[in-house]
Write a protein that holds these residues in place. Sequence first.
Motif, short mmCIF file in Angstrom:
data_model
loop_
_atom_site.label_atom_id
_atom_site.label_comp_id
_atom_site.label_asym_id
_atom_site.label_seq_id
_atom_site.Cartn_x
_atom_site.Cartn_y
_atom_site.Cartn_z
N GLY A 11 0.79 -1.23 0.00
CA GLY A 11 0.00 0.00 0.00
C GLY A 11 0.82 1.27 0.00
O GLY A 11 1.53 1.60 -0.94
N ALA A 12 0.71 2.02 1.11
CA ALA A 12 1.34 3.33 1.22
C ALA A 12 2.87 3.24 1.20
O ALA A 12 3.53 4.20 0.80
CB ALA A 12 0.87 4.01 2.50
N GLU A 13 3.43 2.12 1.58
CA GLU A 13 4.88 1.95 1.56
C GLU A 13 5.42 2.04 0.13
O GLU A 13 6.49 2.60 -0.10
CB GLU A 13 5.27 0.62 2.21
CG GLU A 13 4.92 0.57 3.69
CD GLU A 13 5.04 -0.83 4.27
OE1 GLU A 13 5.19 -1.79 3.49
OE2 GLU A 13 4.99 -0.96 5.50
N TRP A 14 4.66 1.49 -0.84
CA TRP A 14 5.08 1.60 -2.24
C TRP A 14 5.07 3.05 -2.70
O TRP A 14 5.92 3.46 -3.49
CB TRP A 14 4.17 0.76 -3.15
CG TRP A 14 4.52 -0.70 -3.15
CD1 TRP A 14 3.78 -1.70 -2.64
CD2 TRP A 14 5.70 -1.30 -3.67
NE1 TRP A 14 4.42 -2.90 -2.80
CE2 TRP A 14 5.61 -2.68 -3.44
CE3 TRP A 14 6.83 -0.81 -4.30
CZ2 TRP A 14 6.61 -3.57 -3.83
CZ3 TRP A 14 7.82 -1.69 -4.69
CH2 TRP A 14 7.70 -3.06 -4.46
N LEU A 15 4.09 3.82 -2.23
CA LEU A 15 4.03 5.24 -2.59
C LEU A 15 5.24 5.99 -2.04
O LEU A 15 5.81 6.85 -2.71
CB LEU A 15 2.74 5.87 -2.09
CG LEU A 15 1.45 5.37 -2.77
CD1 LEU A 15 0.23 5.98 -2.09
CD2 LEU A 15 1.48 5.67 -4.25
N VAL A 16 5.65 5.67 -0.83
CA VAL A 16 6.82 6.31 -0.24
C VAL A 16 8.08 5.93 -1.04
O VAL A 16 8.92 6.79 -1.34
CB VAL A 16 6.98 5.92 1.25
CG1 VAL A 16 8.30 6.39 1.82
CG2 VAL A 16 5.81 6.46 2.06
N ILE A 17 8.20 4.67 -1.41
CA ILE A 17 9.34 4.22 -2.19
C ILE A 17 9.36 4.92 -3.55
O ILE A 17 10.41 5.39 -4.01
CB ILE A 17 9.33 2.69 -2.35
CG1 ILE A 17 9.58 2.03 -1.00
CG2 ILE A 17 10.34 2.23 -3.40
CD1 ILE A 17 9.37 0.54 -0.98
N LEU A 18 8.21 5.02 -4.20
CA LEU A 18 8.12 5.71 -5.49
C LEU A 18 8.51 7.18 -5.36
O LEU A 18 9.22 7.71 -6.22
CB LEU A 18 6.71 5.57 -6.06
CG LEU A 18 6.47 6.23 -7.41
CD1 LEU A 18 7.34 5.58 -8.47
CD2 LEU A 18 5.01 6.16 -7.78
N ALA A 19 8.06 7.84 -4.29
CA ALA A 19 8.40 9.25 -4.07
C ALA A 19 9.92 9.41 -3.89
O ALA A 19 10.52 10.35 -4.42
CB ALA A 19 7.66 9.79 -2.86
N ILE A 20 10.56 8.50 -3.19
CA ILE A 20 12.01 8.56 -2.99
C ILE A 20 12.73 8.36 -4.32
O ILE A 20 13.70 9.08 -4.62
CB ILE A 20 12.45 7.52 -1.94
CG1 ILE A 20 11.92 7.92 -0.56
CG2 ILE A 20 13.97 7.38 -1.91
CD1 ILE A 20 12.10 6.87 0.50
N VAL A 21 12.26 7.43 -5.13
CA VAL A 21 12.87 7.19 -6.45
C VAL A 21 12.76 8.43 -7.32
O VAL A 21 13.71 8.82 -8.01
CB VAL A 21 12.25 5.94 -7.12
CG1 VAL A 21 12.65 5.84 -8.58
CG2 VAL A 21 12.62 4.68 -6.38
N VAL A 22 11.58 9.07 -7.30
CA VAL A 22 11.39 10.28 -8.11
C VAL A 22 12.32 11.39 -7.61
O VAL A 22 12.91 12.13 -8.41
CB VAL A 22 9.91 10.73 -8.08
CG1 VAL A 22 9.74 12.12 -8.66
CG2 VAL A 22 9.05 9.73 -8.84
#
Length: 94
Positions: A11-22
């Motif tokens: 869930g939200a952990e993937w969003l945090v990971i995606l934000a860090i990658v961006v």
Amino acid sequence: MIDPMIGMPQGAEWLVILAIVVLVFGAAKLPELARSSGQALKIFKDETKNLKDDDAKRTSAAPDALETRPEVTPTETHETSGEVLHERRDDTTT
């Protein structure tokens, strides 16, 4: 025993990971990063397929390889131990 708190992101952990990658790579670099990762994966798959094909060819040709070995013949004995020394004789040289 595996700790239940450590596992795959959800869930939200993937969003945090995606934000860090961006943030790390930048939004403009993401398509280039994905494209190069896809090309690297394609090359890797092609090479592993080629290795498997080469192994299959090598195992089917293995009996022929035994016939082409150079002959080894005893030529002299070692003076102190009496051990037979071998010399490789090449049939191509005359």
